[in-house]
Design a protein around this motif. Structure first.
Motif, PDB file in Angstrom:
ATOM      1  N   LEU A  62     -71.753 -27.970-109.135  1.00  0.00           N
ATOM      2  CA  LEU A  62     -71.087 -26.107-109.894  1.00  0.00           C
ATOM      3  C   LEU A  62     -70.571 -25.697-108.521  1.00  0.00           C
ATOM      4  CD1 LEU A  62     -73.268 -25.775-112.911  1.00  0.00           C
ATOM      5  CD2 LEU A  62     -70.632 -25.678-113.071  1.00  0.00           C
ATOM      6  N   ALA A  63     -72.048 -26.162-107.834  1.00  0.00           N
ATOM      7  CA  ALA A  63     -71.891 -25.297-105.849  1.00  0.00           C
ATOM      8  C   ALA A  63     -70.598 -26.079-105.149  1.00  0.00           C
ATOM      9  CB  ALA A  63     -73.027 -25.336-105.577  1.00  0.00           C
ATOM     10  N   ARG A  64     -70.023 -27.263-105.794  1.00  0.00           N
ATOM     11  CA  ARG A  64     -69.519 -27.624-104.790  1.00  0.00           C
ATOM     12  C   ARG A  64     -67.853 -26.724-105.194  1.00  0.00           C
ATOM     13  NH1 ARG A  64     -71.182 -33.414-102.096  1.00  0.00           N
ATOM     14  NH2 ARG A  64     -72.627 -32.739-101.250  1.00  0.00           N
ATOM     15  N   MET A  65     -67.604 -27.202-106.432  1.00  0.00           N
ATOM     16  CA  MET A  65     -66.614 -26.980-107.184  1.00  0.00           C
ATOM     17  C   MET A  65     -66.380 -25.411-106.742  1.00  0.00           C
ATOM     18  SD  MET A  65     -67.103 -28.833-110.984  1.00  0.00           S
ATOM     19  CE  MET A  65     -65.906 -27.867-111.470  1.00  0.00           C
ATOM     20  N   ALA A  66     -67.313 -24.499-106.859  1.00  0.00           N
ATOM     21  CA  ALA A  66     -66.641 -22.996-106.692  1.00  0.00           C
ATOM     22  C   ALA A  66     -66.253 -22.631-105.522  1.00  0.00           C
ATOM     23  CB  ALA A  66     -68.365 -22.692-106.751  1.00  0.00           C
ATOM     24  N   ARG A  67     -67.069 -23.523-104.249  1.00  0.00           N
ATOM     25  CA  ARG A  67     -66.869 -23.479-103.376  1.00  0.00           C
ATOM     26  C   ARG A  67     -65.191 -23.905-102.716  1.00  0.00           C
ATOM     27  NH1 ARG A  67     -69.317 -27.730 -98.787  1.00  0.00           N
ATOM     28  NH2 ARG A  67     -67.618 -28.933-100.224  1.00  0.00           N
ATOM     29  N   LEU A  68     -65.217 -25.327-103.311  1.00  0.00           N
ATOM     30  CA  LEU A  68     -63.818 -25.674-103.010  1.00  0.00           C
ATOM     31  C   LEU A  68     -62.466 -24.412-104.014  1.00  0.00           C
ATOM     32  CD1 LEU A  68     -63.573 -29.279-103.502  1.00  0.00           C
ATOM     33  CD2 LEU A  68     -63.293 -28.403-101.780  1.00  0.00           C
ATOM     34  N   LEU A  69     -62.643 -24.135-104.819  1.00  0.00           N
ATOM     35  CA  LEU A  69     -62.228 -22.944-105.647  1.00  0.00           C
ATOM     36  C   LEU A  69     -62.006 -21.953-104.949  1.00  0.00           C
ATOM     37  CD1 LEU A  69     -63.115 -24.021-108.942  1.00  0.00           C
ATOM     38  CD2 LEU A  69     -60.445 -24.716-108.280  1.00  0.00           C
ATOM     39  N   GLN A  70     -63.054 -21.485-104.078  1.00  0.00           N
ATOM     40  CA  GLN A  70     -62.692 -20.246-103.686  1.00  0.00           C
ATOM     41  C   GLN A  70     -62.157 -19.841-102.531  1.00  0.00           C
ATOM     42  OE1 GLN A  70     -66.340 -18.494-102.412  1.00  0.00           O
ATOM     43  NE2 GLN A  70     -65.934 -16.859-102.319  1.00  0.00           N
ATOM     44  N   ARG A  71     -62.026 -21.075-101.161  1.00  0.00           N
ATOM     45  CA  ARG A  71     -61.210 -21.713-100.464  1.00  0.00           C
ATOM     46  C   ARG A  71     -60.218 -21.807-100.977  1.00  0.00           C
ATOM     47  NH1 ARG A  71     -63.714 -26.621 -97.404  1.00  0.00           N
ATOM     48  NH2 ARG A  71     -61.719 -28.238 -98.707  1.00  0.00           N
ATOM     49  N   ALA A  72     -59.463 -22.405-102.177  1.00  0.00           N
ATOM     50  CA  ALA A  72     -58.142 -23.196-101.857  1.00  0.00           C
ATOM     51  C   ALA A  72     -57.556 -21.495-102.700  1.00  0.00           C
ATOM     52  CB  ALA A  72     -57.725 -23.625-103.194  1.00  0.00           C
ATOM     53  N   TYR A  73     -57.875 -20.746-103.933  1.00  0.00           N
ATOM     54  CA  TYR A  73     -57.549 -19.942-104.014  1.00  0.00           C
ATOM     55  C   TYR A  73     -58.371 -18.556-103.875  1.00  0.00           C
ATOM     56  CZ  TYR A  73     -56.141 -24.125-106.679  1.00  0.00           C
ATOM     57  OH  TYR A  73     -55.569 -24.832-106.977  1.00  0.00           O
ATOM     58  N   PRO A  74     -58.624 -17.915-102.873  1.00  0.00           N
ATOM     59  CA  PRO A  74     -58.982 -16.793-102.338  1.00  0.00           C
ATOM     60  C   PRO A  74     -59.072 -15.176-102.954  1.00  0.00           C
ATOM     61  CG  PRO A  74     -57.453 -17.083-100.916  1.00  0.00           C
ATOM     62  CD  PRO A  74     -57.201 -18.439-102.109  1.00  0.00           C
ATOM     63  N   SER A  75     -57.619 -15.428-103.427  1.00  0.00           N
ATOM     64  CA  SER A  75     -57.956 -14.424-104.369  1.00  0.00           C
ATOM     65  C   SER A  75     -58.582 -14.775-106.338  1.00  0.00           C
ATOM     66  CB  SER A  75     -56.313 -14.040-104.508  1.00  0.00           C
ATOM     67  OG  SER A  75     -55.561 -14.752-105.228  1.00  0.00           O
TER      68      SER A  75
ATOM     69  N   PRO B 185     -76.106 -40.836-109.775  1.00  0.00           N
ATOM     70  CA  PRO B 185     -76.352 -39.121-110.782  1.00  0.00           C
ATOM     71  C   PRO B 185     -76.329 -38.330-109.398  1.00  0.00           C
ATOM     72  CG  PRO B 185     -78.137 -40.630-110.340  1.00  0.00           C
ATOM     73  CD  PRO B 185     -76.990 -41.737-109.923  1.00  0.00           C
ATOM     74  N   TYR B 186     -75.614 -36.944-110.388  1.00  0.00           N
ATOM     75  CA  TYR B 186     -75.611 -35.920-109.097  1.00  0.00           C
ATOM     76  C   TYR B 186     -76.569 -34.814-109.561  1.00  0.00           C
ATOM     77  CZ  TYR B 186     -71.870 -35.266-112.640  1.00  0.00           C
ATOM     78  OH  TYR B 186     -71.476 -35.685-113.524  1.00  0.00           O
ATOM     79  N   ASN B 187     -77.363 -33.753-109.428  1.00  0.00           N
ATOM     80  CA  ASN B 187     -77.617 -32.629-110.096  1.00  0.00           C
ATOM     81  C   ASN B 187     -76.364 -31.470-110.393  1.00  0.00           C
ATOM     82  OD1 ASN B 187     -78.661 -29.935-109.369  1.00  0.00           O
ATOM     83  ND2 ASN B 187     -80.058 -30.218-108.734  1.00  0.00           N
ATOM     84  N   THR B 188     -75.938 -31.068-111.434  1.00  0.00           N
ATOM     85  CA  THR B 188     -75.670 -30.993-112.124  1.00  0.00           C
ATOM     86  C   THR B 188     -75.061 -29.056-111.334  1.00  0.00           C
ATOM     87  OG1 THR B 188     -76.573 -29.356-113.497  1.00  0.00           O
ATOM     88  CG2 THR B 188     -74.818 -31.380-114.231  1.00  0.00           C
ATOM     89  N   GLN B 189     -76.520 -28.397-110.467  1.00  0.00           N
ATOM     90  CA  GLN B 189     -76.133 -27.523-109.450  1.00  0.00           C
ATOM     91  C   GLN B 189     -74.888 -27.932-108.699  1.00  0.00           C
ATOM     92  OE1 GLN B 189     -76.638 -24.518-111.647  1.00  0.00           O
ATOM     93  NE2 GLN B 189     -76.974 -25.584-112.980  1.00  0.00           N
ATOM     94  N   ILE B 190     -75.571 -28.604-107.861  1.00  0.00           N
ATOM     95  CA  ILE B 190     -74.903 -29.225-107.118  1.00  0.00           C
ATOM     96  C   ILE B 190     -73.349 -28.653-107.123  1.00  0.00           C
ATOM     97  CG2 ILE B 190     -74.611 -30.435-105.273  1.00  0.00           C
ATOM     98  CD1 ILE B 190     -77.867 -30.790-105.190  1.00  0.00           C
TER      99      ILE B 190
END
Length: 224
Positions: A110-123, A103-108
């Protein structure tokens, strides 16, 4: 335009709970209709990030990860109950960008998803797609050719994106219906026909009257 997250999870309870969480945070979510060609369904739908379980029917998550990476560089996050170092190492070696155990912490999550998306789509949006004289701006939902532009509806955008990802190939009606499908609407054959007719008219408005070809009994083909 909300980021498009493709959830590859065969447990309905977990999948529904995760979908509800992500949609509450503004994401657009979809899941595979079956597990025969998960990578193809994710790419046809225009996924911008894939959350991938390893324990799946038909083919396991390693197979899906490899198939996705062979065709795309979109972010892949493995989310699984398998927590050995070998599972993580295998996932990373096959092209996964992150690995999170249940099981994972939902905030973790979300934070990891946001990091991946920002890195992949910086604009903040996906880059434009091009095919011959036709350009598709995914961020603005606009198709352009020969100096003219046409605004697209959400469904028209999904259909054109799917066709442009396979230029010259016949894309079946079933594949196009998967591209339109989401958790909020039932897509039937008539819905697809109506949207394809509208898309054809908009391409004609760009001077591309012969671009969208109907292959009777097979599907549609973008010829540019």
């Amino acid at each position: 335009m909300a980021y498009r997250i493709f959830l590859v999870e065969d447990d309905p309870g977990i999948r529904d709970e995760l979908t509800a969480l992500l949609e509450r945070y503004g994401y657009c979510c979809a899941s595979p209709a079956d597990f025969d060609d998960v990578a193809g369904q994710a790419l046809d739908w225009g996924a911008q990030l894939v959350l991938l379980d390893l324990n799946l029917p038909r083919y396991d998550g390693y197979h899906v990860c490899r198939a996705l990476r062979q065709r795309s560089d979109l972010p892949i996050m493995v989310v699984t109950s398998r927590d050995t170092e070998m599972d993580e190492l295998m996932s990373m070696n096959l092209g996964a960008d992150d690995f999170l155990t249940k099981p994972y912490n939902t905030q973790i999550l979300l934070a990891r998803m946001a990091r991946l998306l920002q890195r992949a789509y910086p604009s903040g949006e996906r880059p434009a797609m091009t095919c011959g004289p036709l350009a598709l701006d995914l961020g603005r939902s606009v198709a352009a050719a020969w100096g003219a532009e046409q605004e697209l509806t959400r469904n028209e955008l999904r259909l054109l994106q799917t066709l442009m990802s396979r230029p010259g190939e016949i894309v079946s009606r079933n594949q196009l219906m998967i591209a339109l499908w989401n958790d909020h609407a039932f897509v039937d054959d008539n819905t697809l026909t109506v949207n394809m007719t509208r898309l054809r008219r908009k391409l004609e408005g760009l001077g591309l009257s012969e671009a969208l070809v109907t292959r009777r009994g097979q599907g549609y083909q973008l010829c540019l």
